[in-house]
Design a protein around this motif. Structure first.
Motif, PDB file in Angstrom:
ATOM      1  N   LEU A 183       0.828  -1.204   0.000  1.00 16.62           N
ATOM      2  CA  LEU A 183       0.000   0.000   0.000  1.00 16.62           C
ATOM      3  C   LEU A 183       0.868   1.262   0.000  1.00 16.62           C
ATOM      4  CD1 LEU A 183      -2.883  -0.937   2.486  1.00 16.62           C
ATOM      5  CD2 LEU A 183      -2.790  -1.221  -0.009  1.00 16.62           C
ATOM      6  N   VAL A 243     -11.102   1.140  -1.516  1.00 13.13           N
ATOM      7  CA  VAL A 243     -10.618   2.499  -1.740  1.00 13.13           C
ATOM      8  C   VAL A 243     -11.729   3.469  -1.383  1.00 13.13           C
ATOM      9  CG1 VAL A 243      -9.560   4.094  -3.374  1.00 13.13           C
ATOM     10  CG2 VAL A 243      -9.227   1.628  -3.661  1.00 13.13           C
ATOM     11  N   ASP A 244     -11.438   4.472  -0.569  1.00 17.78           N
ATOM     12  CA  ASP A 244     -12.404   5.493  -0.185  1.00 17.78           C
ATOM     13  C   ASP A 244     -11.866   6.868  -0.572  1.00 17.78           C
ATOM     14  OD1 ASP A 244     -14.029   3.574   0.979  1.00 17.78           O
ATOM     15  OD2 ASP A 244     -13.137   3.825   2.968  1.00 17.78           O
ATOM     16  N   GLU A 245     -12.765   7.729  -0.995  1.00 17.61           N
ATOM     17  CA  GLU A 245     -12.376   9.125  -1.207  1.00 17.61           C
ATOM     18  C   GLU A 245     -12.133   9.784   0.143  1.00 17.61           C
ATOM     19  OE1 GLU A 245     -15.227  11.205  -3.518  1.00 17.61           O
ATOM     20  OE2 GLU A 245     -14.988   9.924  -5.283  1.00 17.61           O
ATOM     21  N   LYS A 278      -7.211   9.936  -1.977  1.00 16.04           N
ATOM     22  CA  LYS A 278      -7.950   8.718  -1.610  1.00 16.04           C
ATOM     23  C   LYS A 278      -7.262   8.013  -0.454  1.00 16.04           C
ATOM     24  CE  LYS A 278      -5.254   6.269  -5.088  1.00 16.04           C
ATOM     25  NZ  LYS A 278      -4.463   7.483  -5.427  1.00 16.04           N
ATOM     26  N   THR A 279      -7.973   7.073   0.138  1.00 18.01           N
ATOM     27  CA  THR A 279      -7.426   6.192   1.165  1.00 18.01           C
ATOM     28  C   THR A 279      -7.635   4.753   0.725  1.00 18.01           C
ATOM     29  OG1 THR A 279      -7.830   7.750   2.971  1.00 18.01           O
ATOM     30  CG2 THR A 279      -7.593   5.415   3.558  1.00 18.01           C
ATOM     31  N   VAL A 280      -6.563   4.011   0.609  1.00 10.89           N
ATOM     32  CA  VAL A 280      -6.638   2.583   0.295  1.00 10.89           C
ATOM     33  C   VAL A 280      -6.484   1.833   1.616  1.00 10.89           C
ATOM     34  CG1 VAL A 280      -5.742   0.706  -1.117  1.00 10.89           C
ATOM     35  CG2 VAL A 280      -5.542   3.065  -1.921  1.00 10.89           C
ATOM     36  N   SER A 310      -3.153   6.824   2.875  1.00 13.74           N
ATOM     37  CA  SER A 310      -3.792   7.920   2.140  1.00 13.74           C
ATOM     38  C   SER A 310      -2.764   8.676   1.307  1.00 13.74           C
ATOM     39  CB  SER A 310      -4.480   8.888   3.110  1.00 13.74           C
ATOM     40  OG  SER A 310      -5.458   8.217   3.892  1.00 13.74           O
ATOM     41  N   GLU A 325      -4.566   1.586   6.750  1.00 10.60           N
ATOM     42  CA  GLU A 325      -5.037   2.613   5.824  1.00 10.60           C
ATOM     43  C   GLU A 325      -3.847   3.448   5.354  1.00 10.60           C
ATOM     44  OE1 GLU A 325      -7.960   4.984   7.749  1.00 10.60           O
ATOM     45  OE2 GLU A 325      -9.277   3.295   8.255  1.00 10.60           O
ATOM     46  N   TRP A 346     -10.535  -5.400   1.335  1.00 13.58           N
ATOM     47  CA  TRP A 346      -9.761  -4.209   1.035  1.00 13.58           C
ATOM     48  C   TRP A 346     -10.620  -3.317   0.134  1.00 13.58           C
ATOM     49  CZ3 TRP A 346      -7.762  -2.104  -3.551  1.00 13.58           C
ATOM     50  CH2 TRP A 346      -7.971  -2.872  -4.704  1.00 13.58           C
ATOM     51  N   ARG A 360      -8.195   5.435  -9.012  1.00 14.52           N
ATOM     52  CA  ARG A 360      -8.413   4.336  -8.071  1.00 14.52           C
ATOM     53  C   ARG A 360      -7.555   3.152  -8.492  1.00 14.52           C
ATOM     54  NH1 ARG A 360     -13.224   4.898  -5.119  1.00 14.52           N
ATOM     55  NH2 ARG A 360     -13.382   2.647  -4.836  1.00 14.52           N
TER      56      ARG A 360
END
Length: 216
Positions: A43, A110-112, A119-121, A76, A74, A108, A82
């Motif tokens: 990540l 991906v979020d904005e 983004k946050t993976v 970021s 997490e 797992w 994405r």
């Protein structure tokens, strides 16, 4: 635990070392650090490589429950787009990072970022022998009394009924107990579910193996 890293290759071993030190402090089970370090490495590697505006840092957040029964990582970054899992050939030298994450992690995604750009993976890992409290099942297998995750929150299912689209395909209507709008989905649409009490993960896991309970 949260910290920031500069966008350089040396940040990858720094992240691994920070994770191992913190898990030792939390007295996590010995089976946890190895997989966690591999996932965090991938990540962070992706985050330091992605093009970003200016000299923005990489953010890392580590959450551990119990003695490592649940680990959430997490990472970021301020980059656009994405990340997607690649399927490299035998001769390809790269492209296996997220494939490894997908293999080792329970979940797992991906979020904005709610504030700012990027983004946050994230990835969630479970210790061996720990049954997941959540599972993805087809909409047709959802049962009243379970909780489904939609619109970023958990909602209890009050009723489920079957319908058909105008085209003839199978559909499922899921009525929520909080009075929100009903869900009308294709029967095979995946949903993340848990029991209303979230106490019996086997019920959730077995729901995908049994037929739907249809109510009006």
């Amino acid at each position: 635990m949260t910290f920031r890293l500069s966008r350089c290759r040396s940040s990858v071993p720094k992240a691994r070392a920070a994770l191992r030190a913190k898990l030792g402090e939390w007295r996590a089970d010995q089976s946890v650090p190895d997989d966690g370090e591999l996932v965090l490495s991938e990540l962070v590697t992706n985050a330091v490589r992605v093009p970003v505006p200016g000299d923005r840092l990489v953010g890392v957040r580590i959450e551990c429950r119990g003695r490592g029964e649940f680990l959430r990582l997490e990472v970021s970054d301020a980059g656009a787009g994405r990340p997607e899992v690649q399927r490299p050939g035998e001769l390809d030298k790269g492209g296996r990072g997220l494939l490894l994450v997908q293999t080792l992690a329970h979940r797992w995604g991906v979020d904005e970022r709610p504030a700012g750009i990027g983004k946050t993976v994230w990835a969630e890992l479970l210790s061996p022998g720990v049954a997941p409290a959540e599972a993805q099942i087809a909409a047709v297998s959802v049962r009243p009394g379970q909780c489904v995750r939609v619109w970023g929150a958990w909602h209890t299912v009050r009723a489920v009924r079957s319908e058909r689209y105008a085209s003839g395909g199978p559909a499922v209507v899921i009525v929520l107990s909080d009075g929100g709008p009903a869900l009308r989905l294709h029967a095979a649409e995946p949903l993340t579910v848990r029991t209303a009490a979230a106490a019996d993960p086997l019920t959730v896991r077995n729901a995908a193996l049994t037929g739907p309970v249809i109510s009006s």
